[in-house]
Design a protein around this motif. Structure first.
Motif, PDB file in Angstrom:
ATOM      1  N   TYR A   1       6.704 -30.413   9.052  1.00  0.00           N
ATOM      2  CA  TYR A   1       8.086 -30.199   8.489  1.00  0.00           C
ATOM      3  C   TYR A   1       8.162 -30.142   7.033  1.00  0.00           C
ATOM      4  O   TYR A   1       7.291 -30.855   6.354  1.00  0.00           O
ATOM      5  CB  TYR A   1       8.644 -31.478   8.868  1.00  0.00           C
ATOM      6  CG  TYR A   1      10.295 -31.696   8.188  1.00  0.00           C
ATOM      7  CD1 TYR A   1      11.279 -31.476   9.226  1.00  0.00           C
ATOM      8  CD2 TYR A   1      10.349 -31.667   6.902  1.00  0.00           C
ATOM      9  CE1 TYR A   1      12.502 -31.740   8.735  1.00  0.00           C
ATOM     10  CE2 TYR A   1      11.814 -31.810   6.609  1.00  0.00           C
ATOM     11  CZ  TYR A   1      12.888 -31.918   7.388  1.00  0.00           C
ATOM     12  OH  TYR A   1      14.308 -32.137   7.040  1.00  0.00           O
TER      13      TYR A   1
ATOM     14  N   GLU B   1       4.151 -26.477  15.488  1.00  0.00           N
ATOM     15  CA  GLU B   1       5.459 -25.845  14.992  1.00  0.00           C
ATOM     16  C   GLU B   1       5.494 -26.098  13.589  1.00  0.00           C
ATOM     17  O   GLU B   1       4.903 -27.054  13.185  1.00  0.00           O
ATOM     18  CB  GLU B   1       6.442 -27.019  15.597  1.00  0.00           C
ATOM     19  CG  GLU B   1       7.972 -26.687  15.046  1.00  0.00           C
ATOM     20  CD  GLU B   1       9.076 -27.159  15.607  1.00  0.00           C
ATOM     21  OE1 GLU B   1      10.041 -27.277  15.177  1.00  0.00           O
ATOM     22  OE2 GLU B   1       8.724 -28.162  16.920  1.00  0.00           O
TER      23      GLU B   1
ATOM     24  N   TRP C   1      19.151 -25.069  16.443  1.00  0.00           N
ATOM     25  CA  TRP C   1      19.364 -26.387  16.357  1.00  0.00           C
ATOM     26  C   TRP C   1      20.272 -26.406  17.423  1.00  0.00           C
ATOM     27  O   TRP C   1      21.287 -25.772  17.493  1.00  0.00           O
ATOM     28  CB  TRP C   1      20.126 -26.634  14.818  1.00  0.00           C
ATOM     29  CG  TRP C   1      20.787 -28.060  14.761  1.00  0.00           C
ATOM     30  CD1 TRP C   1      20.242 -29.114  15.074  1.00  0.00           C
ATOM     31  CD2 TRP C   1      22.000 -28.359  14.327  1.00  0.00           C
ATOM     32  NE1 TRP C   1      20.971 -30.430  14.685  1.00  0.00           N
ATOM     33  CE2 TRP C   1      22.156 -29.698  14.403  1.00  0.00           C
ATOM     34  CE3 TRP C   1      22.978 -27.599  13.991  1.00  0.00           C
ATOM     35  CZ2 TRP C   1      23.382 -30.475  13.789  1.00  0.00           C
ATOM     36  CZ3 TRP C   1      24.287 -28.263  13.483  1.00  0.00           C
ATOM     37  CH2 TRP C   1      24.444 -29.688  13.416  1.00  0.00           C
TER      38      TRP C   1
ATOM     39  N   TRP D   1       8.417 -26.632  10.810  1.00  0.00           N
ATOM     40  CA  TRP D   1       9.756 -26.659  10.646  1.00  0.00           C
ATOM     41  C   TRP D   1      10.299 -26.736   9.316  1.00  0.00           C
ATOM     42  O   TRP D   1       9.780 -27.562   8.542  1.00  0.00           O
ATOM     43  CB  TRP D   1      10.127 -27.925  11.273  1.00  0.00           C
ATOM     44  CG  TRP D   1      11.453 -28.675  11.395  1.00  0.00           C
ATOM     45  CD1 TRP D   1      12.507 -28.076  10.501  1.00  0.00           C
ATOM     46  CD2 TRP D   1      11.919 -29.560  12.008  1.00  0.00           C
ATOM     47  NE1 TRP D   1      13.777 -28.842  11.032  1.00  0.00           N
ATOM     48  CE2 TRP D   1      13.451 -29.942  11.771  1.00  0.00           C
ATOM     49  CE3 TRP D   1      11.402 -30.395  13.188  1.00  0.00           C
ATOM     50  CZ2 TRP D   1      14.257 -30.742  12.426  1.00  0.00           C
ATOM     51  CZ3 TRP D   1      12.113 -31.647  13.606  1.00  0.00           C
ATOM     52  CH2 TRP D   1      13.565 -31.594  13.426  1.00  0.00           C
TER      53      TRP D   1
ATOM     54  N   TYR E   1      10.225 -22.460  12.818  1.00  0.00           N
ATOM     55  CA  TYR E   1      11.782 -22.806  12.905  1.00  0.00           C
ATOM     56  C   TYR E   1      12.259 -23.229  11.314  1.00  0.00           C
ATOM     57  O   TYR E   1      11.784 -24.276  10.641  1.00  0.00           O
ATOM     58  CB  TYR E   1      11.907 -24.221  13.495  1.00  0.00           C
ATOM     59  CG  TYR E   1      13.300 -24.900  13.805  1.00  0.00           C
ATOM     60  CD1 TYR E   1      14.069 -24.431  14.625  1.00  0.00           C
ATOM     61  CD2 TYR E   1      13.634 -25.726  13.015  1.00  0.00           C
ATOM     62  CE1 TYR E   1      15.338 -24.557  14.580  1.00  0.00           C
ATOM     63  CE2 TYR E   1      14.945 -26.385  12.839  1.00  0.00           C
ATOM     64  CZ  TYR E   1      15.704 -25.972  13.819  1.00  0.00           C
ATOM     65  OH  TYR E   1      17.068 -26.527  13.815  1.00  0.00           O
ATOM     66  N   TRP E   2      12.971 -22.383  10.734  1.00  0.00           N
ATOM     67  CA  TRP E   2      13.431 -21.134  10.961  1.00  0.00           C
ATOM     68  C   TRP E   2      13.675 -20.593   9.747  1.00  0.00           C
ATOM     69  O   TRP E   2      13.747 -21.236   8.614  1.00  0.00           O
ATOM     70  CB  TRP E   2      14.473 -21.210  12.022  1.00  0.00           C
ATOM     71  CG  TRP E   2      15.628 -22.035  11.425  1.00  0.00           C
ATOM     72  CD1 TRP E   2      15.739 -23.015  11.652  1.00  0.00           C
ATOM     73  CD2 TRP E   2      16.884 -21.650  10.828  1.00  0.00           C
ATOM     74  NE1 TRP E   2      17.025 -23.640  10.894  1.00  0.00           N
ATOM     75  CE2 TRP E   2      17.725 -22.789  10.301  1.00  0.00           C
ATOM     76  CE3 TRP E   2      17.060 -20.254  10.138  1.00  0.00           C
ATOM     77  CZ2 TRP E   2      18.866 -22.724   9.637  1.00  0.00           C
ATOM     78  CZ3 TRP E   2      18.537 -20.408   9.304  1.00  0.00           C
ATOM     79  CH2 TRP E   2      19.172 -21.496   9.247  1.00  0.00           C
TER      80      TRP E   2
ATOM     81  N   SER F   1      14.264 -16.940  14.002  1.00  0.00           N
ATOM     82  CA  SER F   1      14.354 -18.326  14.375  1.00  0.00           C
ATOM     83  C   SER F   1      13.755 -18.126  15.938  1.00  0.00           C
ATOM     84  O   SER F   1      14.085 -17.654  16.736  1.00  0.00           O
ATOM     85  CB  SER F   1      15.547 -18.537  14.573  1.00  0.00           C
ATOM     86  OG  SER F   1      16.486 -18.770  13.401  1.00  0.00           O
TER      87      SER F   1
END
Length: 464
Positions: free
Chosen positions: A146, A197, A238, A199, A228-229, A234
């Protein structure tokens, strides 16, 4: 003969048209398919303000730099303990907040000086991202990162924009900040192996609007990761709230290629109704994420650890309901977990995750019936007759969402009767109905695009 030939051509054209419509359905990429099939993940939130002894306030944290970054000193940090807690919960992937609103980075960055190089902890040589990724691989959990670049209290960045009175100052600093963010993304995409992922907090906006240009970096160095994103792309959406739930139906298809509400304002209308439900006619594959902090109960909503806040951990019954209203509605559930000042997931949180994982396994370990197959009807006998009150259904979403509506019927002493009807199935649909003593159960697809391929049709009796 001519009429027969015309009819044959017409039928053939109709068949080709049907095939074209079927092929035109949006379908998941391999990354999206893996993300949906994972079903459950966790996100570990960790940042400087965990150590300041104050209640977290989002507005203040975004604009007020932490006065002393050497308060970051987790004496017992153990990412193996974090990932054991994630595994106990049944998570198949885990995400770490590398940077959040303070701007502080939890790794050894060469482009961002406000990182673990700057602190006394571990003599400035700590790399929590490296520890985290290694623990993920040790426990068989896919790692994700993230990256918060929308806010940076240390550098005075608010909603991607460098603040300041002088336009010349802002322009120069904005260019520097954008280069730094792009450099950070490259570092994170190239140093730690394949990522599941990536993020970006609140999305990564759009370079056309002056934001850092991160998509090409991810596409080049992590082509297999779920993105994401940003405003250009995207890979997921969400789900419209931070309650860990989505609405029903929840389609994986969506009318827009991005969640950027400034460009697509309809997404935010009616309290993000479109995000909660998707659009069965949408031409883009954008499956839903349902996220919630584990400490989100009793009026609290804590993504980061705070002292004396154990009463805000969701009870098991609430987590099971959350699971059914997210994973059971074709969304991927991501639970927020909060390591403390020692660098550990608190025992109360770890115990809750363990109980949740065990409860989900126990609940779905022994179906009353279990069949699968292609076609519009599936049926299973129940001998001797038994009570059932819940159904779990999955379709093969690699070909898109083909099932548009269906009914579940049970056979009793009085014959067949309907106990449930629904629309979206997608990766997984879980539905409950009043208990009935059934001799057989049947799934009938009443509307579909192409031939359905049902990979799971199971029934259960769940004790209330």
């Amino acid at each position: 003969m001519k009429d027969m030939f015309s009819k044959a051509i017409s039928c053939l054209a109709g068949g080709l048209l049907l095939a074209t419509i079927t092929m035109a359905q949006p379908r998941p990429t391999p990354a999206q398919l893996a993300w949906q099939r994972a079903e459950l993940g966790v996100v570990f939130h960790y940042d400087l303000h965990v150590f300041d002894g104050k209640k977290y306030t989002q507005g203040g944290n975004r604009i007020t730099p932490v006065p002393d970054y050497n308060i970051f000193h987790p004496a017992s940090l153990d990412t193996d303990q974090w990932l054991q807690a994630a595994k106990d919960a049944g998570a198949r992937f885990a995400i770490l907040t590398v940077t959040h609103e303070t701007g502080f980075a939890l790794y050894q960055s060469d482009v961002n000086p406000f990182c673990l190089k700057a602190v006394k902890w571990r003599d400035g040589k700590g790399d929590i991202v490296a520890d985290f990724v290694a623990s993920c691989r040790k426990f068989g959990i896919a790692p994700g990162l993230y990256i918060g670049i929308r806010w940076n209290a240390f550098m005075g960045v608010h909603d991607f924009k460098v603040q300041g009175d002088s336009s010349r100052f802002r322009s120069a600093r904005q260019a520097y900040y954008n280069r730094m963010c792009q450099g950070m993304v490259k570092e994170l995409c190239t140093r730690y192996g394949p990522l599941f992922e990536i993020w970006f907090d609140g999305g990564a906006s759009d370079p056309a609007d002056g934001a850092p240009d991160v998509l090409p970096v991810v596409e080049k160095h992590q082509p297999g990761a779920l993105f994401y994103w940003n405003g250009q792309r995207s890979d997921a959406r969400w789900g419209g709230s931070e309650t860990g739930t989505v609405g029903y139906p929840c389609w994986s298809s969506f009318p827009y290629p991005s969640m950027l509400t400034a460009r697509y304002p309809r997404i935010a209308e009616n309290k993000f109704e479109l995000a909660k439900h998707g659009d069965k006619e949408g031409k883009y594959w954008l499956p839903a994420m349902a996220d919630a902090p584990l400490r989100g109960y009793n009026g609290r909503h804590e993504w980061f650890w705070e002292p004396g806040d154990e009463h805000s951990i969701y009870p098991l019954a609430d987590l099971l309901a959350m699971y059914e209203q997210s994973v059971g509605r074709n969304a991927t559930l991501i639970l927020g977990v909060t390591p403390d000042t020692a660098g550990l997931v608190p025992e109360a949180d770890a115990r809750c995750l363990r109980e949740f994982g065990n409860a989900v396994k126990e609940r779905y370990a022994h179906p009353v019936t279990n069949v699968q197959g292609a076609g519009r009807t599936l049926e299973a006998a129940i001998r001797p007759a038994r009570h059932i009150n819940q159904v779990m259904i999955s379709e093969d979403i690699s070909a898109g969402e083909r099932i548009l509506s269906f009914v579940v019927e049970v056979k009793t002493t009085g014959g067949w009767r309907q106990v449930y009807s629904g629309t979206a199935i997608g990766n997984k649909h879980i539905a409950s109905f009043p208990a009935v003593n059934a001799r057989a159960v049947r799934l009938r697809v009443t509307e579909a695009r192409g031939e359905p391929n049902i990979t799971v049709f199971q029934t259960y009796f769940i004790q209330q």
